[in-house]
Write an enzyme that holds these catalytic residues in place. Structure first.
Site, PDB file in Angstrom:
ATOM      1  N   TYR A  49      -6.171   6.747   4.506  1.00 52.84           N
ATOM      2  CA  TYR A  49      -6.519   5.967   3.106  1.00 52.84           C
ATOM      3  C   TYR A  49      -5.728   4.469   3.668  1.00 52.84           C
ATOM      4  CZ  TYR A  49      -5.448   2.951  -0.520  1.00 52.84           C
ATOM      5  OH  TYR A  49      -5.201   1.876  -1.303  1.00 52.84           O
TER       6      TYR A  49
ATOM      7  N   ASP B  42      -9.124   6.370  -1.861  1.00 52.27           N
ATOM      8  CA  ASP B  42      -8.074   6.896  -2.680  1.00 52.27           C
ATOM      9  C   ASP B  42      -8.425   7.698  -3.858  1.00 52.27           C
ATOM     10  OD1 ASP B  42      -8.244   4.871  -4.236  1.00 52.27           O
ATOM     11  OD2 ASP B  42      -6.304   4.195  -4.316  1.00 52.27           O
TER      12      ASP B  42
ATOM     13  N   GLU C 176       0.745  -1.237  -0.009  1.00 51.73           N
ATOM     14  CA  GLU C 176       0.000   0.084   0.052  1.00 51.73           C
ATOM     15  C   GLU C 176       0.687   1.185   0.131  1.00 51.73           C
ATOM     16  OE1 GLU C 176      -2.961   0.451  -0.614  1.00 51.73           O
ATOM     17  OE2 GLU C 176      -3.853  -1.581  -0.529  1.00 51.73           O
TER      18      GLU C 176
HETATM   19  N1  ADE Z   1      -3.699   0.579  -5.187  1.00 49.83           N
HETATM   20  C1  ADE Z   1      -3.683   0.575  -4.123  1.00 49.83           C
HETATM   21  N2  ADE Z   1      -4.007  -0.434  -3.456  1.00 49.83           N
HETATM   22  C2  ADE Z   1      -4.292  -1.380  -4.137  1.00 49.83           C
HETATM   23  C3  ADE Z   1      -4.304  -2.563  -4.057  1.00 49.83           C
HETATM   24  N3  ADE Z   1      -4.472  -3.248  -2.873  1.00 49.83           N
HETATM   25  N4  ADE Z   1      -4.274  -3.443  -5.126  1.00 49.83           N
HETATM   26  C4  ADE Z   1      -4.329  -2.823  -6.390  1.00 49.83           C
HETATM   27  N5  ADE Z   1      -4.040  -1.449  -6.428  1.00 49.83           N
HETATM   28  C5  ADE Z   1      -4.050  -0.605  -5.614  1.00 49.83           C
END
Ligand code: ADE
Length: 365
Positions: free
Chosen positions: A120, A138, A37
């Protein structure tokens, strides 16, 4: 109409059939989810994948991260940009080891109190790793939701993010909060895409999406325009002595703190200025040659650079202060250098080595 439509059921059904196979989705290890993340902030999935795999190979546990050497950590992050993310990861890992017995806490407020974890990320880790009922809103999710509801609030405002988080909670399913949040993110990344036309014919919400029905896709989401970036001019020196090349460590604060760079001056210099600079540093007889122009875009600043290669034949005499000479292998393996200097690494005959072998996918910070 929209009230009666099963928003979460249709979304989860779509996700079950369409989710991408990604390395951080292999299991529910909170450490892996946390690292992914943080890497995914401001950075595309495809760019993150090789960095993630290498990071996990070198630092497979929170204990490894808590005690990693700073240069080694920066080397693992080299080219990903926003280097504070990596520094914060290490600081948070130390807190996790010291205060939580090496386990990420399964608690939203405790996650939020860790360095580098905002609303987030706390929501993403909390829901994906621990199935907590918390939103993870997000940019992808904001785009999807403002279009779904035809909402023209400014998505860059915290107020909008919080309001969307509250609305999301109204239809978050009790049994799969982690998949639900990931499904929203996935829909934003692969269907309701950030650049170009969304693929509305593949969307599970095409029959209820207000922007789609009322032809508002091009108007939403609303973002207040950002201030223009400041332009900074730099002159970069490639001081070479045989196989050795001069590098300098940046200070501990500010842009690209603690990373290595080629010696440089914060101004545009003409041929006369270069001559003077060389005389000041006792290298008036050295051979010089233009090393080309470079431009690098950070979030708030742009560097416009002009480079000069200077071939010196004595190391110490030529040092402009606080500079070391490193071998080419060391430069590739030991000293982390931001992508901004990539044109000059190439000019010096070096390809920068990082997991992806590519320059930063988004502006570095
Ligand atoms: N962007 C942010 N978190 C994500 C996730 N867990 N899988 C794919 N894209 C992401």
């Amino acid at each position: 109409m929209e009230q009666r439509y099963d928003l979460s059921g249709s979304l989860l059904h779509w996700y079950d059939y369409n989710k991408r196979i990604l390395p951080w989705r292999e299991n529910k290890d909170p450490y892996r989810i946390w690292i992914s993340e943080i890497m995914l902030q401001q950075t595309r999935v495809e760019a993150v994948k090789p960095y993630f795999d290498r990071f996990m190979e070198v630092l497979p546990t929170v204990y490894d991260l808590a005690k990693v050497d700073d240069d080694r950590l920066m080397k693992l992050w080299e080219g990903l940009g926003y280097y504070n993310r990596a520094r914060n990861l290490k600081a948070a890992a130390q807190t996790i080891v010291e205060e939580y017995g090496g386990q990420l806490p399964a608690d939203y407020d405790k996650l939020l109190s860790l360095k580098g974890i905002g609303m987030y990320t706390a929501g993403a880790i909390g829901s994906i790793a621990f199935e907590l009922q918390v939103p993870a809103v997000d940019g992808n999710v904001l785009r999807v939701l403002t279009r779904l509801w035809g909402d023209d609030s400014d998505i860059l405002k915290d107020k909008t993010k919080k309001a969307m988080g509250r609305r999301v909670m109204e239809f978050m399913p009790e049994d799969r909060p982690g998949d639900f949040n990931q499904a929203l993110i996935e829909l934003g990344a692969t269907v309701c895409v950030p650049n170009g036309q969304p693929l509305c014919d593949q969307c599970p919400w095409d029959t209820v999406c207000k922007a789609y029905k009322e032809d508002l896709i091009d108007q939403l989401p609303v973002k207040t325009p950002k201030k223009a970036r400041r332009i900074e001019h730099k002159t970069v020196f490639l001081l070479e002595c045989g196989e050795q090349i001069a590098i300098h460590k940046r200070g501990d604060k500010g842009l690209l703190a603690g990373l290595w760079e080629f010696p440089n001056e914060d101004k545009k210099m003409d041929a006369e200025d270069i001559k003077e600079w060389m005389a000041e540093h006792h290298m008036e007889d050295a051979k010089t040659k233009a090393a080309g122009k470079g431009k690098h875009i950070f979030s708030h600043v742009e560097w416009h650079m002009t480079g000069y290669e200077i071939l010196v034949d004595e190391l110490e005499k030529s040092l402009p202060g606080n500079v070391i000479f490193a071998g080419r292998d060391e430069l590739e393996e030991k000293y982390p250098m931001p992508s901004a200097f990539e044109p000059y690494l190439r000019a010096a005959g070096l390809e920068k080595r990082n997991a992806g072998g590519k320059t930063a996918p988004y502006p570095e910070q």
